[in-house]
Design a protein around this motif. Structure first.
Motif, short mmCIF file in Angstrom:
data_model
loop_
_atom_site.label_atom_id
_atom_site.label_comp_id
_atom_site.label_asym_id
_atom_site.label_seq_id
_atom_site.Cartn_x
_atom_site.Cartn_y
_atom_site.Cartn_z
N ASP A 108 0.83 -1.21 0.00
CA ASP A 108 0.00 0.00 0.00
C ASP A 108 0.86 1.26 0.00
N THR A 151 -1.75 3.52 5.25
CA THR A 151 -1.36 2.12 5.00
C THR A 151 -1.32 1.32 6.30
N HIS A 154 -4.95 0.43 7.10
CA HIS A 154 -5.48 -0.54 6.15
C HIS A 154 -4.92 -1.93 6.42
N HIS A 158 -7.17 -5.42 7.89
CA HIS A 158 -7.23 -6.76 7.31
C HIS A 158 -6.62 -7.82 8.25
N THR A 201 -12.14 -1.69 0.32
CA THR A 201 -10.85 -1.03 0.52
C THR A 201 -9.93 -1.20 -0.68
N ILE A 205 -7.78 1.86 -1.83
CA ILE A 205 -6.33 1.80 -1.69
C ILE A 205 -5.62 1.58 -3.02
#
Length: 305
Positions: A108, A151, A154, A158, A201, A205
């Motif tokens: 990312d 980042t 994100h 996950h 996302t 992203i």
């Protein structure tokens, strides 16, 4: 792994690369050479930007951060791949979740840094007289910090969603690293939330940064067409050629693998495509940015002398 949950992720086994045993040593030497090239090439760019005052500009600041991201991105998967190629039990003792987090984080980060570099090139070509004022040190730091923060969130999102799943089937991951999609296929609990978050996302992203890069270059082309002199075209090609090459390498393989999956994609094909953006792209980036770059070559000469 029957009846066990995600707390034993450390017992997952990586299937690795589909290489015949008689070719293992040859590919081991090849991947080791590629990894060392990646480390040395990206470290060289970071050191040059740090030591040479002529490179203390927004463009090279972003490039230095991109080199650091590439170095770390490759280091997330390559050392483990090389170790497993020499091991009879290709396990991942420090946990799949840790590797997955850092893999997502640096992938990312590269995406966001490429957007920042595209904006930098847009300002340099379309507003050359105002470049220093627009691309101030404060703005550059803010763009890099924003990339790191987004980042981090994100990747953490996950990772936490993956940690809530239960794994009670086969513990062999058909990949050379803990790929998120491969892990989801091994889960025996519901993955609908994970898949929805990946879809949403993924657009934020991956797709939005890619579209921002396209918009930046569309504006650059528009600026050039307003005064289509040979000098302006040469300047644009010289300034943007390297960045466009890196963008094509990175986004081409990632979009083809994750956003445009095919039912005909075999595990071997997916593994090869993953190798492209995890191993080949970080290795090529230093060459792409330095071969035609007079400033980097000049900085290297000044540092050596």
């Amino acid at each position: 792994m029957k009846g066990r949950n995600q707390t034993l992720l450390s017992e997952f086994l990586l299937q690795g690369l589909p290489i015949q045993p008689q070719h293992q040593h040859l590919f081991y030497a090849l991947f080791l050479a590629m990894y060392l090239t990646t480390i040395l090439g990206n470290l060289l760019i970071i050191i040059l930007v740090r030591l040479d005052s002529h490179l203390h500009t927004p463009m090279y600041s972003f490039l230095s951060n991109l080199s650091f991201s590439d170095l770390c991105f490759s280091s997330v998967t390559m050392p483990k791949l090389l170790k497993n190629m020499q091991s009879q039990v290709p396990s991942i003792p420090y946990g799949c979740l840790a590797q997955m987090y850092f893999f997502l984080f640096f992938a990312d980060l590269e995406s966001f840094l490429l957007v920042a570099m595209a904006y930098d090139r847009y300002v340099a070509i379309c507003f050359p007289l105002h470049y220093t004022r627009i691309m101030s040190p404060k703005l550059c730091v803010c763009l890099v910090m924003l990339s790191w923060v987004l980042t981090s969130f994100h990747a953490l999102l996950h990772t936490l969603l993956m940690a809530r799943l239960s794994f009670c089937g086969d513990n062999v991951i058909p990949h050379f690293f803990c790929d998120m999609s491969a892990l989801l296929k091994l889960a025996c609990s519901g993955t609908s939330v994970n898949e929805l978050v990946i879809f949403v996302t993924g657009g934020i992203i991956l797709v939005i940064p890619f579209l921002l890069i396209i918009v930046s270059y569309a504006r650059i082309v528009s600026c050039i067409l307003k005064s289509p002199s040979a000098q302006s075209i040469h300047k644009a090609f010289f300034t943007c050629g390297s960045h466009l090459s890196v963008v094509s390498l990175f986004y081409g393989t990632v979009i083809g693998l994750y956003l445009c999956p095919s039912a005909n994609n075999s595990t071997v094909k997916e593994t090869v495509m993953a190798m492209m953006y995890t191993v080949v792209t970080p290795m090529l980036n230093p060459f792409i940015y330095s071969l035609r770059n007079r400033e980097l070559k000049g900085a290297l000469r000044r540092v050596l002398h």
